[in-house]
Design an enzyme around this catalytic site. Structure first.
Site, short mmCIF file in Angstrom:
data_model
loop_
_atom_site.label_atom_id
_atom_site.label_comp_id
_atom_site.label_asym_id
_atom_site.label_seq_id
_atom_site.Cartn_x
_atom_site.Cartn_y
_atom_site.Cartn_z
N ASP A 23 43.02 45.97 48.94
CA ASP A 23 42.65 44.74 48.25
C ASP A 23 43.84 43.79 48.40
O ASP A 23 44.99 44.23 48.38
CB ASP A 23 42.35 44.99 46.77
CG ASP A 23 41.51 43.88 46.15
OD1 ASP A 23 40.33 44.13 45.88
OD2 ASP A 23 42.06 42.78 45.93
N CYS A 54 28.17 41.45 44.62
CA CYS A 54 27.59 41.31 43.28
C CYS A 54 27.13 39.86 43.11
O CYS A 54 27.55 39.16 42.19
CB CYS A 54 28.56 41.73 42.20
SG CYS A 54 30.17 40.89 42.26
N ALA A 104 39.59 46.89 44.52
CA ALA A 104 39.92 46.76 43.09
C ALA A 104 38.72 46.23 42.30
O ALA A 104 37.93 45.44 42.84
CB ALA A 104 41.11 45.82 42.93
N GLY A 125 38.40 49.49 41.35
CA GLY A 125 38.45 50.89 41.73
C GLY A 125 37.27 51.77 41.39
O GLY A 125 37.32 52.97 41.64
N GLY A 126 36.20 51.22 40.83
CA GLY A 126 35.06 52.07 40.48
C GLY A 126 34.49 52.81 41.68
O GLY A 126 34.22 54.02 41.61
N LYS A 127 34.32 52.11 42.79
CA LYS A 127 33.75 52.73 43.98
C LYS A 127 34.75 53.67 44.64
O LYS A 127 34.37 54.70 45.21
CB LYS A 127 33.26 51.65 44.96
CG LYS A 127 32.14 50.78 44.37
CD LYS A 127 31.74 49.67 45.33
CE LYS A 127 30.68 48.78 44.71
NZ LYS A 127 31.18 48.04 43.51
N ASP A 179 32.83 45.91 49.78
CA ASP A 179 32.38 45.17 48.60
C ASP A 179 33.01 43.79 48.69
O ASP A 179 34.09 43.55 48.16
CB ASP A 179 32.80 45.91 47.33
CG ASP A 179 32.20 45.31 46.07
OD1 ASP A 179 31.48 44.28 46.18
OD2 ASP A 179 32.45 45.85 44.98
N CYS A 185 38.30 45.69 49.83
CA CYS A 185 38.18 44.88 48.61
C CYS A 185 37.87 45.81 47.44
O CYS A 185 36.89 45.64 46.71
CB CYS A 185 37.12 43.80 48.77
SG CYS A 185 37.25 42.85 50.29
#
Length: 449
Positions: free
Chosen positions: A283, A378, A264, A266-268, A325, A262
């Protein structure tokens, strides 16, 4: 207290394809979110497509403000309108909300906020044009009594949460913390930046007029990101401080194969690649993956990216670690996405918790003995966090909670729960701008029990 914004079912709104000005665009966008349940960013893009950048920014700021203060603004409206509005006066309702938000919270000219809002209602095609006098009276009263009305709004932060969230957070964290979270959600968040590995934080903090946070993130005031130094070079990317913490829980990933589930936008993924990992990122949302590809291209980082369902995907080569995530209610990101406050319901949390359990079980099946799985959401809901992990551990006897310490999180001991998980609340570090709400647990796999 409110269960949900009390919006009518029909509207006399003009049927022209494009709004005449920014204030009309704001009303249309607000109605699209609160009446039709459209995601804010989608509605904004559709409705403001022919506005210039300045007007679009105004619409974005105004509607976000209305969504953050929607509950308390509605309570205030009821005190200012003796008989209330009929349920089919949807355009007038939204126009009043945007007018009040401008007068009470924005630095717009009072006469412009009043006159353009009244004119908007006068130009309606149906019976609602008859409410223009009422709109004029309410907004002029708001101008006269601004300080007293703002004080009333500030005294009821929980009104900006639906009842189910008030109850959920009061049970999980206590009524006082629930109120603190509600206050934090009323304000726009700062801009957090993650540097690529090898970049000097102090040097970039000076270049970006930013502050170095305990985990190494940089924090500064909101601005046009593309205009900041280092953006086009891919030296850094935007990522809330809390969202950057789960990757830190995997420790040294250099040379390791990490499955980012999961992934997108893409920060991680970028964090992992920057830290030397070989990353398979998946994703199921093809459109969101477009942002991941764009972010990788800008930063010059490379990952093996797939459109895939996290509940069934199996990588071609074994992985060392997994970062999940999971899809969630996103109640931890309400500072950035206030439309979620009024478009989610308890049943959504229940459905998502079921999906999370299914993905989590599949992810654990892919994890090798001795490997590490970091599960994060989150969300502020216990059903998606602690309760989810407790249930998972009861199902899998060879799964062990690898306790998280303050050292894993840049010394932020307040983020560590008694069970050894990570729990971020928006009200934490509020004097420094707060953070998104996040939960993370670190799981290892022993020999089969």
């Amino acid at each position: 207290m409110m269960t949900k914004p009390e919006t009518p079912k029909t509207t006399d709104a003009p049927q022209n394809a494009q709004p005449k000005n920014a204030r009309e665009a704001a009303v249309r966008t607000l109605m699209a979110v609160t009446l039709k349940g459209r995601p804010f960013d989608v509605a904004l893009d559709d409705i403001t497509s022919e506005l210039d950048g300045r007007d679009r920014a105004f619409v974005m700021q105004l509607v976000m403000l209305c969504l953050r203060r929607l509950g308390s603004l509605r309570v205030l409206m009821r005190t200012l309108i003796d008989r209330g509005l009929p349920r089919n006066a949807t355009w007038t309702d939204a126009a009043l909300l945007t007018g009040l938000a401008q007068i009470l919270f924005m630095r717009t000219a009072d006469h412009a906020a009043v006159n353009e809002t009244v004119t908007m209602v006068k130009n309606l095609s149906g019976k609602e044009r008859g409410f223009s006098g009422l709109v004029n009276a309410v907004l002029r009263r708001a101008v006269r009594e601004r300080d007293a009305l703002v004080a009333k709004l500030d005294a009821m932060p929980d009104a900006d949460l639906p009842d189910w969230l008030q109850q959920s957070w009061s049970k999980a964290y206590g009524p006082a913390v629930m109120q603190d979270i509600a206050r934090c959600l009323q304000t726009a968040p700062p801009l957090d930046i993650t540097l690529a590995v090898g970049q000097d934080a102090d040097t970039w903090a000076e270049a970006l007029a930013a502050t170095v946070m305990p985990n190494g993130s940089l924090r500064r005031a909101l601005t046009d990101v593309a205009e900041l130094p280092g953006y086009t070079d891919g030296t850094w990317w935007i990522q809330d401080m809390a969202a950057s913490l789960p990757v830190m829980l995997l420790g040294d990933v250099s040379g390791k194969h990490v499955l980012d589930m999961c992934a997108a936008p893409g920060g991680k993924t970028m964090q992992l690649v920057s830290r030397g990992a070989t990353v398979t990122a998946i994703d199921r949302n093809r459109n969101r993956l477009k942002r991941l590809h764009a972010n990788l291209a800008r930063t010059g980082l490379k990952a093996d990216v797939h459109v895939a369902d996290a509940a069934t995907f199996t990588p071609k080569t074994p992985v060392d670690h997994i970062l999940l995530d999971a899809p969630c209610s996103a109640t931890g990101t309400l500072r950035r996405n206030p439309d979620v406050i009024w478009t989610k319901a308890p049943e959504d949390v229940e459905k998502l918790a079921t999906l999370q359990a299914r993905i989590l079980d599949h992810a654990f099946a892919l994890l090798p003995t001795g490997g590490t799985l970091v599960y994060c959401v989150c969300s502020l809901e216990r059903a998606e966090g602690k309760d989810q992990i407790d249930a998972f551990l009861s199902r899998h006897k060879n799964a062990k909670r690898a306790g998280i310490s303050a050292d894993d999180l840049g010394g932020m001991d307040a983020l560590v729960t008694p069970e050894g998980d990570m729990r971020c609340l928006p009200s934490m570090m509020s004097d420094a701008g707060g953070m998104d709400g996040f939960f993370a647990a670190r799981i290892t796999k022993d020999q089969t029990a």
